[in-house]
Design an enzyme around this catalytic site. Structure first.
Site, PDB file in Angstrom:
ATOM      1  N   CYS A  83       0.773  -1.311   0.248  1.00 52.88           N
ATOM      2  CA  CYS A  83       0.052   0.221   0.043  1.00 52.88           C
ATOM      3  C   CYS A  83       0.848   1.335   0.108  1.00 52.88           C
ATOM      4  O   CYS A  83       0.443   2.497  -0.187  1.00 52.88           O
ATOM      5  CB  CYS A  83      -0.949  -0.086   1.088  1.00 52.88           C
ATOM      6  SG  CYS A  83      -1.789  -1.523   1.507  1.00 52.88           S
ATOM      7  N   HIS A 322      -8.832   2.720  -2.429  1.00 51.69           N
ATOM      8  CA  HIS A 322      -7.460   2.340  -1.994  1.00 51.69           C
ATOM      9  C   HIS A 322      -6.980   1.415  -3.281  1.00 51.69           C
ATOM     10  O   HIS A 322      -6.959   0.063  -2.712  1.00 51.69           O
ATOM     11  CB  HIS A 322      -7.535   1.914  -0.691  1.00 51.69           C
ATOM     12  CG  HIS A 322      -6.059   1.568  -0.575  1.00 51.69           C
ATOM     13  ND1 HIS A 322      -5.084   2.153  -0.778  1.00 51.69           N
ATOM     14  CD2 HIS A 322      -5.646   0.637   0.622  1.00 51.69           C
ATOM     15  CE1 HIS A 322      -3.838   1.476  -0.262  1.00 51.69           C
ATOM     16  NE2 HIS A 322      -4.078   0.539   0.623  1.00 51.69           N
TER      17      HIS A 322
END
Lengths: 376, 488
Positions: A83, A322
């Site tokens: 991430c 995301h």
């Protein structure tokens, strides 16, 4: 000294386009924004995961990107940092020799069923201690959230307020997955439990998208005044204090020092709210609240769009979406748009200094970038 | 159990088994605890391929040293509960251990959890690993040499001097070559322990339920520790604690056991053997088309221990979400052990919490996509050589062949199957009364190269309805040619 010359991003959502087509769209917008041709780019750093679940079965993505950009002379480097891929790519661009470095983050997460994406994301946790014990990403964060709530008397209502705030912000962001989608506190509080105490609306959205930014040594109106990257141990359970991530505190401390500012000087922030609990912890680790007092920021509305310190005006990972490696770059996109007065309905008044906080895993890789609007 | 590797000055801790402190170059000391407090709990409702059953709980444990570890559980815990694994109370208990980087410590801990199992310095131990064909440890065909090393180290620490490691390879394979490639011979050499090739043993005849077994003498004279690799098996679903005992009998007995249905004769063998401990090696474990190299490593990082081989296999079968095979049911009916996992005492990791669907073995798979097996539970020699023949033809295009092997062939198994090739005496004889004429009959005693040349000829000639004298002559010439070539 490094500056942001231009930014671009696709809408974060469900895309039929291939990963390279998403990159192409984001890059095109960034070049237009910078008013420069691709031929002036000296280096490209692409952040992309090594997923087997994006439906594309494609490694050596540098080559794919080179094929679609039709320029074989630009060196392309791929960064894999879960991430935090976008943030790490940006940090590398700032530390490269290139005059103009194009940073791109991209991911496609919607082609596979949730259980495979859950498994894919779980690969960013420790194989023997965590993966085999069922510590999916929500489960890891749930254990941390519980520690935080027990230690600092925070509660699920605090998490719900974080979620609501980010959904309200995404409502006004055309690039967000939840653009013009109304989410109420009731919906959040009554959403199913994913991993207790975290509910569905506490979790960020696994989605498709790409974002691009051109980092340049040529002066522009946006200066990068702080850039730091820290790595920490992979499992959160190894940390002395699970409710505070050393990666974030160290990265923030370094970035503030480079920028010559304190947290009080920051006007607005994009934090890595992979889970609502992470946003609360980030308030503290980034120095905006004392330990245990992050909840007060959300309770008092300080981090709302009209508060003293707006956080995640884009909607954050929670409501903008995301797409893993694209997230860190999309945070820069939002900061630049705010600084240039191009944030439309979510436009802030005070945008001189903005901070981006990007995290890989549960605090194991963290970047903090501080941007300053020159003359802003 | 929580383990940390700690620098001798106590300043640093690792979750990994490092050998030295990279900063001081100093020694590393293990910090081990078997009791911990629950400091965190989450109930997880989203499934993933590794964790398909929801909801499940993950508890966060913290020991007296402040070391933490997450643990998946189906049980309900509260904050501050004590987590401690208590020893087994029954002989059929199965110990399940998820290994965290230290095979030796987890094996040692698991052995101590067994009910009434003691090691004495006077014991004469026979360790029976699984070594069926030449393969490296990481391929999960043979018992992990590191696990064997750990067991021998433990036995030596308990002053056991008289230890042998004994096994024979699958019929058709060389035992010593197989043991060497797996690394097991090296472990034996390291500990100065003899490796005994059971195919060359003296055998003792024993009868069980009207079936006569010729059993290696050593097996009957020593305290037996069985170390099977936990695998999938295309013939009998799973090879585990029971199946690993097959190779303690001589070649003819093995063949006879398959001829009369291995699922019925295997329990009879277990019945006549002395009681033994099984240490199921799932440090890697195998899934898909096992038990040979056609299977895939499953990377399970687990151990299964039990004094009851039926219970151990039953637990593994349920953990891998397979249907229970007949030999397990038969063994339970014969009273050889417990196959009902609801009754079996599970110690350590919970069965429900480790359930994860392993890839099952296809019954008809070979290395060649166009050569399918129709397996009437062929004996290991026929099964093994059938797989080897097909492997030799990989890369050649052709039309599908159904290679019929074994004696337990039924008409149903052959329905809608064409281009049958009967391999081995049992299959050849079985097809005759069924009134089925195969394209070819390949006797097992035929020269290996000749067999392959014949099979190749059938594979590559789609219109071939039967083997001609010319085909046979060609394969003989090819075989002769290869032999001459190899000679020079």
């Amino acid at each position: 000294m490094h500056y942001i010359k231009g930014v671009g991003m696709t809408k974060f959502g469900i895309h039929a386009e291939t990963t390279q087509e998403l990159c192409y769209e984001a890059i095109m917008e960034a070049l237009d924004d910078a008013n420069m041709p691709l031929s002036e780019i000296d280096e490209i750093i692409i952040a992309k995961g090594d997923s087997q679940n994006d439906g594309e079965r494609q490694r050596l993505f540098q080559g794919v990107l080179s094929s679609i950009l039709q320029d074989e002379n630009i060196p392309i480097i791929q960064i894999v940092a879960a991430c935090c891929g976008g943030g790490v790519a940006l940090w590398n661009a700032i530390n490269s020799q290139a005059k103009n470095c194009l940073v791109v983050g991209v991911e496609k997460l919607t082609p596979s069923p949730t259980k495979y994406i859950t498994d894919d994301l779980m690969m960013a946790s420790e194989r023997i201690y965590e993966q085999t014990e069922g510590l999916s990403f929500p489960a890891q964060n749930a254990l941390i959230a519980q520690q935080y709530m027990m230690k600092y008397k925070a509660n699920s209502d605090d998490l719900a307020l974080v979620s609501l705030k980010n959904h309200e912000n995404a409502f006004g962001n055309p690039k967000a997955r939840f653009y013009k989608k109304k989410v109420t506190l009731d919906m959040i509080k009554n959403s199913p439990v994913v991993a207790s105490p975290l509910r569905l609306f506490d979790c960020s959205l696994s989605i498709d998208g790409a974002a691009a930014a051109i980092v340049s040594k040529e002066e522009t109106d946006i200066e990068i005044i702080g850039s730091s990257l820290y790595t920490d141990r992979l499992p959160a359970f190894e940390s002395q204090d699970m409710t505070s991530w050393d990666g974030t505190t160290l990265a923030a401390k370094t970035a503030y020092k480079q920028a010559g500012i304190t947290p009080n000087d920051v006007d607005f922030v994009e934090v890595h709210d992979a889970f609502t609990s992470v946003e609360l912890m980030a308030y503290e680790d980034l120095g905006f609240a004392k330990k245990g007092e992050g909840k007060e920021l959300i309770r008092k509305g300080i981090t709302k769009i009209n508060g003293a310190l707006p956080v995640n005006t884009s909607g954050g990972l929670k409501a903008k979406g995301h797409p893993v490696s694209a997230t860190g770059v999309s945070q820069i996109y939002e900061i630049v748009k705010q600084m240039r007065g191009q944030a439309e309905k979510r436009q802030l008044d005070k945008t001189r200094i903005g901070l981006a906080h990007n995290v890989g895993g549960v605090g194991s890789t963290v970047t903090v970038h501080i941007l300053k609007h020159i003359g802003g | 159990m929580i383990i940390r590797w700690v620098s001798e000055d106590g300043k640093r801790k690792w979750i990994y088994p490092v050998k030295k402190d990279i900063y001081t170059k100093g020694k590393i000391i293990k910090q081990i605890s078997t009791k911990a407090k629950v400091i965190g709990i989450t109930k997880v409702n989203i499934p993933s391929p590794m964790h398909p059953i929801t909801p499940y709980n993950v508890i966060l444990l913290e020991d007296g040293y402040g070391n933490r570890m997450p643990k998946k559980t189906m049980k309900e815990y509260k904050i501050n509960d004590v987590y401690e694994i208590k020893p087994a109370k029954t002989d059929s208990a199965v110990i399940i251990a998820k290994i965290k980087y230290d095979i030796y410590e987890y094996l040692k801990h698991s052995l101590k959890l067994l009910h009434n199992y003691n090691i004495s310095s006077k014991d004469k131990i026979l360790i029976k690993p699984s070594i069926i064909e030449p393969a490296y440890s990481y391929q999960a065909v043979a018992t992990n040499s590191e696990l064997l090393d750990a067991l021998i180290t433990y036995l030596r620490e308990n002053n056991v001097r008289d230890i042998i490691v004994a096994e024979q390879a699958m019929l058709g394979n060389d035992t010593i070559e197989s043991a060497a490639k797996s690394g097991i011979l090296d472990v034996c050499k390291k500990h100065e322990i003899p490796f005994v090739d059971l195919s060359k043993s003296e055998y003792v005849e024993k009868t069980s339920d009207n079936f006569s077994f010729r059993i290696a003498k050593e097996v009957l004279e020593r305290k037996l520790i069985n170390m099977p690799v936990m695998k999938t098996n295309s013939q009998i679903v799973v090879s585990g604690a029971m199946e690993n005992m097959l190779r303690v009998v001589d070649e003819n007995t093995q063949k006879k056991m398959f001829e009369q249905d291995i699922e019925e004769t295997l329990p009879k063998l277990i019945k006549i053997l002395p009681n033994f401990l099984s240490i199921g090696d799932a440090t890697i474990g195998m899934q898909a088309n096992g038990p040979t190299l056609l299977g895939e490593p499953a990377f399970l990082n687990m151990l299964f221990l039990s004094k009851d081989p039926v219970a151990l296999d039953s637990v593994f079968i349920e953990a891998g979400i397979f249907a229970k095979p007949n030999y397990i049911k038969e063994a339970a009916l014969m009273g050889l052990g417990d196959s009902d996992t609801n009754n079996i005492e599970i110690i350590g990791d919970e069965l429900e919490a480790i359930k994860y669907p392993l890839k099952a073995a296809e019954k008809n798979a070979t290395a060649h996509t166009k050569i399918k097996l129709i397996d009437g539970k062929a004996n290991p020699y026929i099964y093994n050589t059938a797989l080897k023949m097909s492997a030799k033809l990989v890369g050649l295009l052709g039309q599908e062949i159904n290679l019929v092997i074994g004696s337990l062939i039924t008409k149903d198994m052959l329905q809608e199957k064409t281009r049958l090739v009967a391999y081995g005496k049992e299959a050849i004889e079985k097809l005759k009364p069924l009134g089925i004429k195969p394209v070819a009959e390949i006797p097992e005693e035929m020269d290996d190269i000749e067999k392959i040349m014949l099979l190749k000829s059938i594979l590559q000639n789609p219109d071939k309805e039967s083997i001609t004298v010319i085909d046979k002559l060609k394969s003989k010439i090819a075989s002769f040619g290869t032999k001459i070539k190899n000679k020079f």
